[in-house]
Design a protein around this motif. Structure first.
Motif, short mmCIF file in Angstrom:
data_model
loop_
_atom_site.label_atom_id
_atom_site.label_comp_id
_atom_site.label_asym_id
_atom_site.label_seq_id
_atom_site.Cartn_x
_atom_site.Cartn_y
_atom_site.Cartn_z
N UNK A 1 11.68 29.27 -5.31
CA UNK A 1 11.52 30.48 -6.12
C UNK A 1 12.15 30.25 -7.49
N UNK A 2 11.48 30.67 -8.54
CA UNK A 2 12.03 30.36 -9.86
C UNK A 2 11.72 31.44 -10.89
N UNK A 3 12.61 31.53 -11.86
CA UNK A 3 12.42 32.42 -13.01
C UNK A 3 13.16 31.77 -14.18
N UNK A 4 12.41 31.47 -15.23
CA UNK A 4 12.97 30.78 -16.40
C UNK A 4 13.64 29.45 -16.02
N UNK A 5 12.90 28.61 -15.32
CA UNK A 5 13.41 27.30 -14.91
C UNK A 5 12.53 26.16 -15.41
N UNK A 6 11.86 26.34 -16.53
CA UNK A 6 10.94 25.32 -17.05
C UNK A 6 11.61 23.96 -17.18
N UNK B 1 8.01 34.01 -11.01
CA UNK B 1 7.88 35.46 -11.27
C UNK B 1 7.52 35.72 -12.73
N UNK B 2 6.45 35.05 -13.19
CA UNK B 2 5.94 35.27 -14.55
C UNK B 2 7.01 35.03 -15.60
N UNK B 3 7.67 33.89 -15.52
CA UNK B 3 8.77 33.57 -16.44
C UNK B 3 8.30 33.52 -17.89
N UNK B 4 9.02 34.17 -18.79
CA UNK B 4 8.63 34.13 -20.21
C UNK B 4 8.80 32.76 -20.85
N UNK B 5 9.55 31.85 -20.21
CA UNK B 5 9.75 30.52 -20.80
C UNK B 5 8.62 29.56 -20.46
N UNK C 1 3.49 27.07 -16.59
CA UNK C 1 2.72 26.11 -17.38
C UNK C 1 3.21 24.69 -17.12
N UNK C 2 4.52 24.54 -17.01
CA UNK C 2 5.08 23.22 -16.71
C UNK C 2 4.68 22.77 -15.30
N UNK C 3 4.69 23.72 -14.36
CA UNK C 3 4.28 23.39 -12.99
C UNK C 3 2.82 22.95 -12.97
N UNK C 4 1.95 23.68 -13.66
CA UNK C 4 0.52 23.33 -13.67
C UNK C 4 0.27 22.00 -14.34
N UNK C 5 0.99 21.75 -15.42
CA UNK C 5 0.84 20.46 -16.10
C UNK C 5 1.19 19.30 -15.17
N UNK C 6 2.25 19.47 -14.41
CA UNK C 6 2.67 18.41 -13.48
C UNK C 6 1.70 18.32 -12.30
N UNK C 7 1.17 19.46 -11.85
CA UNK C 7 0.25 19.46 -10.71
C UNK C 7 -1.05 18.74 -11.01
N UNK D 1 2.63 29.12 -7.60
CA UNK D 1 2.16 30.49 -7.36
C UNK D 1 2.74 31.36 -8.47
N UNK D 2 1.87 32.03 -9.21
CA UNK D 2 2.30 32.93 -10.28
C UNK D 2 2.25 34.36 -9.78
N UNK D 3 3.38 35.05 -9.85
CA UNK D 3 3.45 36.46 -9.43
C UNK D 3 3.59 37.32 -10.68
N UNK D 4 2.71 38.29 -10.79
CA UNK D 4 2.73 39.19 -11.95
C UNK D 4 3.02 40.61 -11.47
N UNK D 5 3.97 41.26 -12.09
CA UNK D 5 4.28 42.65 -11.76
C UNK D 5 5.25 42.81 -10.62
#
Length: 377
Positions: free
Chosen positions: A32-37, A63-67, A71-77, A86-90
């Motif tokens: 689980x992560x938030x602002x951990x780019x 959890x829809x991190x503003x940092x 995007x970093x996860x997808x780039x690596x994937x 998994x991107x959670x919004x709201x």
């Protein structure tokens, strides 16, 4: 010589590329992560070294991190099929993020660790082997058994909160565990799934929630590890997290008869009454009449209730920025009927005995009961 043509609607034959075929993972690591780019790539590299020779995947639940963590996860994937996001919004919250991550996995064993590099990934092998080879249901990375250490906690205040929480939890825990507050563990996925319907899904202590919700007493092994200092970013621990932890314990002690949100509603309602009385007393000292003082106190209480509900009761989907201000205006408008009832009841009581505090408390209590449905989304 005859030539056999494929059916018109048949798709063209394609040759599978060997480099795209990957065996199913035996273990999923949920992060689980938030602002951990800044920690995404170092973590995957560390996992690659620690889990060499095993079939694994890592699921970052962001959890829809503003940092731009996702995007970093997808780039690596794109270049590593073991990485998923998994991107959670709201909605927000560590426990609910872990639940979604585990339920997205099909691996027989799931592990959970923080995204800040404070959990020692080199211990993952021992945690996994305890479940796969030795038959334990859960293996916990522990800071409080011989060989473990919590030196990575940021300061004395965090250490005090952690130690106090552990002592409190150990009094109600169904198993003997030195570090029930750990966020670093591996377990059988089927056991987790059986516990899911009973999980509160709030707060940061998902392991504790699992222990208090499991349908049967699990077999547990503690594996020592040293809690490292944070590599990048900042801690998410604050006073509201502590309040959520206490509410979750109350929910479990009451066996679900008093849900966490109900407890939060009750606390917010009590604070609203106190705010109303304090503002009313200040108005009285400043020479205002009772009706004006009660009106100002009622509005102040409504604002305080909205802020606390937004920050605590609905922390997992709280409003921010312009949406928060719009939500506040709507909340005040919808609750205006309760406010009028508050002031009317208070004035009636005041006309009978002339006591400010008793009249103010009576009106505020009526408003709390009347406006409770307005706080539900």
């Amino acid at each position: 010589m005859s030539i056999v043509l494929p059916p018109v609607d048949a798709p063209p034959a394609t040759k599978a590329r060997p480099d795209t075929v990957r065996l199913a993972a035996d273990i999923s690591i949920v992060v689980p992560c938030y602002n951990e780019r800044a920690n995404v790539r170092p973590m995957v590299a560390a996992l690659s070294a620690a889990l060499a020779g095993r079939e694994w995947e890592v699921i970052f639940v962001d959890d829809n991190s503003p940092d731009g963590t996702i995007d970093e996860v997808r780039s690596l994937a794109e270049c590593d099929g073991r990485v998923r996001g998994i991107l959670r919004v709201g909605r927000r919250g560590l426990s609910s993020a872990v639940i979604e991550g585990v339920l997205s996995s099909s691996a027989r064993v799931v592990a959970v660790m923080d995204g800040d590099m404070q959990h020692d990934e080199s211990c993952l092998g021992r945690l996994i082997d305890a479940v796969v080879r030795d038959g334990y249901d859960i293996a916990v990375g522990s800071r409080h058994v011989e060989g473990g250490d919590n030196a990575g906690l940021a300061n004395g205040w965090r250490k005090f909160l952690s130690d106090s929480g552990i002592r409190m939890v150990q009094m109600i825990l169904p198993v003997r565990l030195g570090d029930p507050m750990s966020g670093f563990f591996a377990m059988r996925r089927d056991l987790f799934e059986r516990a899911v319907p009973h999980l509160s899904g709030t707060g940061f202590k998902i392991l504790l929630d699992v222990f208090l919700s499991a349908p049967q007493r699990p077999r547990v092994l503690e594996v020592p590890f040293v809690f490292r200092p944070r590599a990048a970013g900042e801690s998410k621990l604050d006073v509201l997290v502590l309040i959520q932890f206490l509410a979750m314990l109350g929910d479990k002690v009451c066996r679900g008869f008093l849900p966490t949100r109900f407890i939060a509603f009750a606390l917010v309602g009590l604070v609203g009454i106190l705010v109303n009385l304090v503002v009313l007393d200040v108005a009285r000292r400043c020479g205002a009449d009772f009706a004006s003082g009660q009106g100002i106190g009622t509005v102040a209480a409504m604002v305080a209730n909205f802020w606390m509900n937004n920050s605590l009761t609905y922390r997992d989907c709280r409003l921010r920025g312009g949406r928060m201000w719009l939500g506040l205006l709507l909340f005040l408008a919808i609750c205006s009927v309760g406010a009028l009832a508050d002031i009317g009841i208070a004035r009636a009581v005041f006309s009978e005995d002339g006591k400010w505090n008793q009249a103010g408390a009576a009106g505020a209590a009526i408003a709390v009961v009347w406006n409770t449905p307005c706080r539900r989304r």
